[in-house]
Write a protein that holds these residues in place. Sequence first.
Motif, short mmCIF file in Angstrom:
data_model
loop_
_atom_site.label_atom_id
_atom_site.label_comp_id
_atom_site.label_asym_id
_atom_site.label_seq_id
_atom_site.Cartn_x
_atom_site.Cartn_y
_atom_site.Cartn_z
N ALA A 71 0.83 -1.21 0.00
CA ALA A 71 0.00 0.00 0.00
C ALA A 71 0.86 1.26 0.00
O ALA A 71 0.54 2.25 -0.67
N ALA A 72 1.98 1.22 0.75
CA ALA A 72 2.88 2.37 0.79
C ALA A 72 3.51 2.61 -0.58
O ALA A 72 3.68 3.75 -1.01
N VAL A 73 3.87 1.52 -1.27
CA VAL A 73 4.44 1.66 -2.61
C VAL A 73 3.42 2.28 -3.57
O VAL A 73 3.74 3.16 -4.38
N LEU A 74 2.15 1.85 -3.47
CA LEU A 74 1.10 2.44 -4.31
C LEU A 74 0.96 3.93 -4.02
O LEU A 74 0.84 4.74 -4.95
N ALA A 75 0.94 4.30 -2.72
CA ALA A 75 0.80 5.71 -2.36
C ALA A 75 1.99 6.53 -2.86
O ALA A 75 1.81 7.66 -3.34
N PHE B 255 1.41 7.15 -6.37
CA PHE B 255 0.43 8.22 -6.56
C PHE B 255 1.11 9.59 -6.48
O PHE B 255 0.85 10.47 -7.30
N LEU B 256 1.98 9.75 -5.48
CA LEU B 256 2.67 11.03 -5.30
C LEU B 256 3.54 11.34 -6.52
O LEU B 256 3.55 12.47 -7.03
N ALA B 257 4.28 10.33 -6.98
CA ALA B 257 5.14 10.54 -8.15
C ALA B 257 4.30 10.89 -9.37
O ALA B 257 4.67 11.77 -10.17
N SER C 297 -12.74 17.28 -13.84
CA SER C 297 -11.92 18.09 -14.73
C SER C 297 -10.87 18.92 -14.02
O SER C 297 -10.16 19.68 -14.66
N ARG C 298 -10.74 18.78 -12.72
CA ARG C 298 -9.79 19.61 -12.00
C ARG C 298 -8.39 19.02 -12.07
O ARG C 298 -8.20 17.82 -11.90
N PRO C 299 -7.38 19.87 -12.29
CA PRO C 299 -6.01 19.36 -12.33
C PRO C 299 -5.49 19.02 -10.93
O PRO C 299 -6.14 19.33 -9.92
N ALA C 300 -4.33 18.37 -10.88
CA ALA C 300 -3.73 18.03 -9.60
C ALA C 300 -3.43 19.30 -8.81
O ALA C 300 -2.87 20.26 -9.33
N ASP C 301 -3.84 19.31 -7.53
CA ASP C 301 -3.64 20.48 -6.69
C ASP C 301 -3.15 20.05 -5.32
O ASP C 301 -2.81 18.88 -5.11
N ARG C 302 -3.12 20.99 -4.39
CA ARG C 302 -2.60 20.69 -3.06
C ARG C 302 -3.43 19.65 -2.34
O ARG C 302 -2.90 18.86 -1.54
N ARG D 28 -3.75 14.30 -0.01
CA ARG D 28 -4.38 12.98 0.08
C ARG D 28 -3.37 11.87 -0.14
O ARG D 28 -3.32 10.89 0.62
N ALA D 29 -2.55 12.00 -1.17
CA ALA D 29 -1.54 10.98 -1.44
C ALA D 29 -0.52 10.91 -0.32
O ALA D 29 -0.05 9.81 0.05
N GLY D 30 -0.17 12.07 0.26
CA GLY D 30 0.77 12.06 1.38
C GLY D 30 0.20 11.35 2.60
O GLY D 30 0.92 10.60 3.28
N LEU D 31 -1.08 11.57 2.88
CA LEU D 31 -1.71 10.87 4.01
C LEU D 31 -1.77 9.36 3.76
O LEU D 31 -1.57 8.56 4.69
N LEU D 32 -2.04 8.96 2.53
CA LEU D 32 -2.06 7.54 2.20
C LEU D 32 -0.67 6.92 2.37
O LEU D 32 -0.54 5.79 2.87
N LEU D 33 0.36 7.65 1.98
CA LEU D 33 1.72 7.15 2.15
C LEU D 33 2.05 6.99 3.64
O LEU D 33 2.62 5.96 4.04
#
Length: 255
Positions: free
Chosen positions: A78-82, A85-87, A108-113, A118-123
């Motif tokens: 799961a950490a590798v997946l997260a 996601f961040l990368a 339609s929204r681009p990647a934002d903070r 969210r990806a950081g919390l998952l990691l």
Amino acid sequence: MHGIAASQPYVLAFFLGWAGLVKLFSRRTRAQAGQTALARLVGAARAVPALVAVGLVEVAVAAALVLPPYSAAEGAAAAVLAAGFLAYLGYAHVAAPTSSCGCLGAHSRPADRRGFGRAGLLLAAGLLSMTAGPHPPVAALVVVEVVILLALSAELDRYWLTPSRRFLVRMRGPLSVPPPGDVPLETSLRLLYLSPAYCSASSRLSSDIRETWDEDGTRFVVYSAGARTAVFAVPLTGDDPSAVRVALVEEPAPA
């Protein structure tokens, strides 16, 4: 501390399972895969197969996280997946800043903070879950973390954030369309450039802005599109790019 770590596999399983099932079974998500940063990364022709492959991996990891016995390897997966996601979000932010990530559904929204948070919390949850032992989870903590992750998901804004804003507007006073002069053209163009309508027609545009006018709460922006004219209708209120519409009009034949 043990209860906190033991709660993370359930948080991760919920989120990864949801993300995977959306990718596998949402026709709208797959239909818009070619408009996401994933298409820029793997090519438009391979965007849907790549999306399905990621969804299968997410569902498999989610199932492994909740099915006994639990092992640290599942948390590591799961950490590798997260981390992936961040990368991917970092790539999307640099290579396709106006495209959505396609992570959790069609939007339609681009990647934002919020996406990075969210990806950081998952990691963090994935790394913490690697230390989980045979301890019971803390149900309240699982609920709180899931709510935070959902609040950071732009894909769900139309279900809670937009209605909440509309409710606040109604409570503060009557909803009215601002005078056209109060809405700068740059504001309308920013919304236009983020819209799926513009993404779908941008390759056909052959001129800069030809003209604009405001009518009935809508700003119309006109471009040339080869032998046609592209007319975009941008609402003067709201901030949802998906509300922008486009029409391609045939130019009249010369007399």
